[in-house]
Design a protein around this motif. Structure first.
Motif, PDB file in Angstrom:
ATOM      1  N   LEU A 304       3.412 -10.625  -6.546  1.00 53.21           N
ATOM      2  CA  LEU A 304       3.781  -9.206  -6.448  1.00 53.21           C
ATOM      3  C   LEU A 304       2.654  -8.320  -6.980  1.00 53.21           C
ATOM      4  O   LEU A 304       2.356  -7.263  -6.408  1.00 53.21           O
ATOM      5  N   ARG A 305       1.973  -8.782  -8.043  1.00 50.45           N
ATOM      6  CA  ARG A 305       0.803  -8.020  -8.544  1.00 50.45           C
ATOM      7  C   ARG A 305      -0.290  -7.967  -7.488  1.00 50.45           C
ATOM      8  O   ARG A 305      -0.939  -6.954  -7.274  1.00 50.45           O
ATOM      9  N   HIS A 306      -0.487  -9.091  -6.811  1.00 48.35           N
ATOM     10  CA  HIS A 306      -1.503  -9.168  -5.748  1.00 48.35           C
ATOM     11  C   HIS A 306      -1.173  -8.173  -4.622  1.00 48.35           C
ATOM     12  O   HIS A 306      -2.073  -7.499  -4.106  1.00 48.35           O
ATOM     13  N   VAL A 307       0.113  -8.078  -4.275  1.00 46.90           N
ATOM     14  CA  VAL A 307       0.524  -7.144  -3.214  1.00 46.90           C
ATOM     15  C   VAL A 307       0.151  -5.715  -3.619  1.00 46.90           C
ATOM     16  O   VAL A 307      -0.410  -4.944  -2.830  1.00 46.90           O
ATOM     17  N   THR A 308       0.451  -5.361  -4.875  1.00 47.84           N
ATOM     18  CA  THR A 308       0.135  -4.004  -5.346  1.00 47.84           C
ATOM     19  C   THR A 308      -1.373  -3.762  -5.290  1.00 47.84           C
ATOM     20  O   THR A 308      -1.838  -2.731  -4.799  1.00 47.84           O
ATOM     21  N   GLY A 333       2.161   4.834   2.271  1.00 48.85           N
ATOM     22  CA  GLY A 333       2.782   3.514   2.163  1.00 48.85           C
ATOM     23  C   GLY A 333       2.888   3.087   0.717  1.00 48.85           C
ATOM     24  O   GLY A 333       2.558   3.847  -0.202  1.00 48.85           O
ATOM     25  N   LYS A 334       3.373   1.880   0.522  1.00 50.66           N
ATOM     26  CA  LYS A 334       3.539   1.313  -0.807  1.00 50.66           C
ATOM     27  C   LYS A 334       3.303  -0.189  -0.696  1.00 50.66           C
ATOM     28  O   LYS A 334       3.864  -0.810   0.226  1.00 50.66           O
ATOM     29  N   GLY A 335       2.517  -0.758  -1.603  1.00 45.50           N
ATOM     30  CA  GLY A 335       2.213  -2.177  -1.466  1.00 45.50           C
ATOM     31  C   GLY A 335       1.587  -2.413  -0.110  1.00 45.50           C
ATOM     32  O   GLY A 335       0.721  -1.654   0.337  1.00 45.50           O
ATOM     33  N   LEU A 336       2.061  -3.427   0.603  1.00 40.81           N
ATOM     34  CA  LEU A 336       1.427  -3.780   1.878  1.00 40.81           C
ATOM     35  C   LEU A 336       2.258  -3.378   3.090  1.00 40.81           C
ATOM     36  O   LEU A 336       2.265  -4.074   4.103  1.00 40.81           O
ATOM     37  N   ILE A 337       2.928  -2.243   3.011  1.00 44.21           N
ATOM     38  CA  ILE A 337       3.408  -1.561   4.221  1.00 44.21           C
ATOM     39  C   ILE A 337       2.689  -0.216   4.206  1.00 44.21           C
ATOM     40  O   ILE A 337       2.938   0.630   3.331  1.00 44.21           O
TER      41      ILE A 337
END
Ligand code: PLP
Length: 399
Positions: A304-308, A333-337
């Protein structure tokens, strides 16, 4: 067989419901896909936010292999150990108390609509109306389609389900004004995905939670696209520190095996009783094994940290690109969207990118949508943007 041969055969035998690219994908690994002509593509769509762990994830693949050799399906006439285990894992990592399993996002939303109406009949003085949002997307079955606030998808299919009204997205005051003495629930996406990666103002979800509390409504969050780690939290509602009464899941929950889940809280957990809802394939041993293997990865804080981190990096790089080429009007967007809204329709850019070996998607005509696997690396983001930048049309002014 080649891409061209598969295109012909599809045209001959498959119902014509999709506008498809003239390619047949036959193999995948991590963030890459290969077509029938053995050409490699960098995948920034992940099968529409499904393959969050990348293609052919070893843990998910092994779990499927093992389960397939033991037991594929038995029906819900019996207890299914995988259901109990996956439901327990979802409950442990969410607001939920119980989970109903189906096979798709639309089916999860159908379940939520039914629970809302039944709750209204039994505990809400007969209230039945459900408020959803403009530009939303909830699926193609009749209930989910009726809840979808986009006229174009409903054309030709009237009459749709009565008792659903659409309210502007991101506007809590409009939502509160729309509540009547018939309203029982509000259904919305924490970020609208298909509607153009629309991120509501900070505090919107909290405000809608407040409306639900003041008017005794159920809050249903459709996390089919933004759940399962996509935004850098396991579930998108966590960003606002609130909890819904129901949450619908599908897409990335089982790494690519069809699954849908309706997560129910204390209030809604016991609305469904035997005989009121069912699904033959729902929660079958194969999808549950895949779901367990996938969710055990998705809950990991380091992922989840990696996504952020990767999401921040991709948005930062796109904003730099917008500085060089004003055809990019906005990056959100937020994270990987992530959506990059262009000044022009983005279909040509998506087709040109595909020609160069990069898979992207276009949402709501002008929004380039980025949904890479959550395991995407900085180097892969650099590769994707190096391919994309020369393909964007030049715009000289923001006019
Ligand atoms: N809800 C949301 C937010 C979606 O993005 C989608 C699909 O894109 C759905 C529901 C429908 O899911 P499915 O196609 O699995 O029925």
């Amino acid at each position: 067989m080649s891409n061209a041969e598969w295109v012909d055969k599809t045209g001959a035998f498959v119902a014509n419901t999709y506008g498809r690219f003239p390619l047949a994908m036959v193999r995948g690994e991590g963030c890459y896909l290969w077509d029938a002509d053995d050409r490699r593509y960098l995948d920034f769509v992940s099968g529409l936010a499904v393959c969050n762990l990348g293609h052919a994830h070893p843990g998910v693949t092994e779990a499927i292999r093992e389960q397939a050799g033991k037991l594929l399906h038995v029906s819900n006439l019996f207890h299914i150990p995988g259901q109990a285990e996956l439901a327990e894992l979802i409950v442990k990592h969410s607001f939920g108390k119980r989970v109903f399993f189906g096979n798709s996002g639309a089916e999860a939303n159908e379940g939520a609509l039914k629970v809302a109406r039944k709750y209204g009949a039994e505990h809400g003085g007969g209230r039945y109306e459900i408020l959803t949002t403009e530009n939303s997307f909830h699926g193609r079955t009749y209930g989910a389609l009726s809840a979808t606030g986009q006229e174009k998808y409903r054309q030709g299919f009237f009459p749709i389900l009565p008792g659903i009204r659409y309210v502007p997205y991101g506007d809590a005051a409009a939502m509160e004004a729309a509540v009547t003495d018939k309203t029982i629930a509000i259904l919305l996406e924490p970020i609208q995905g298909e509607g153009g990666v629309n991120v509501p103002p900070d505090g919107y979800l909290k405000a809608v939670r407040g409306i639900c509390d003041r008017h005794d409504l159920l809050l249903i969050l459709d996390e089919v696209q933004v759940g399962n780690g996509r935004t850098g939290k396991l579930w998108a509602y966590e960003h606002e520190g609130i909890e819904p009464d129901m949450m619908t899941l599908a897409k990335g929950l089982a790494g690519g095996v069809p699954v849908g889940a309706l997560v129910l809280n204390e209030r809604t957990a016991d609305v469904l009783v035997p005989g009121t809802h069912a699904s033959t394939f729902g929660g079958n041993p194969l999808s549950m094994a895949a779901g367990l293997a996938a969710l055990r990865e998705l809950v990991k804080p380091e992922l989840l940290r990696h996504v952020t981190e990767m999401g921040d990096y991709l948005r930062m790089r796109l904003r730099e690109m917008a500085g060089r080429n004003p055809v990019i009007r906005e990056v959100r967007g937020k994270g990987l969207i992530i959506g990059a809204e262009l000044a022009v329709p983005c279909g040509d850019v998506v087709r040109a990118a595909l020609d160069k070996g990069l898979i992207l998607n276009c949402a709501r005509e002008r929004v380039l949508r980025f949904l890479p696997p959550l395991i995407v690396t900085r180097e892969q983001i650099d590769d994707a943007l190096a391919l994309l930048e020369p393909l964007l049309p030049r715009e000289v002014s923001r006019g």
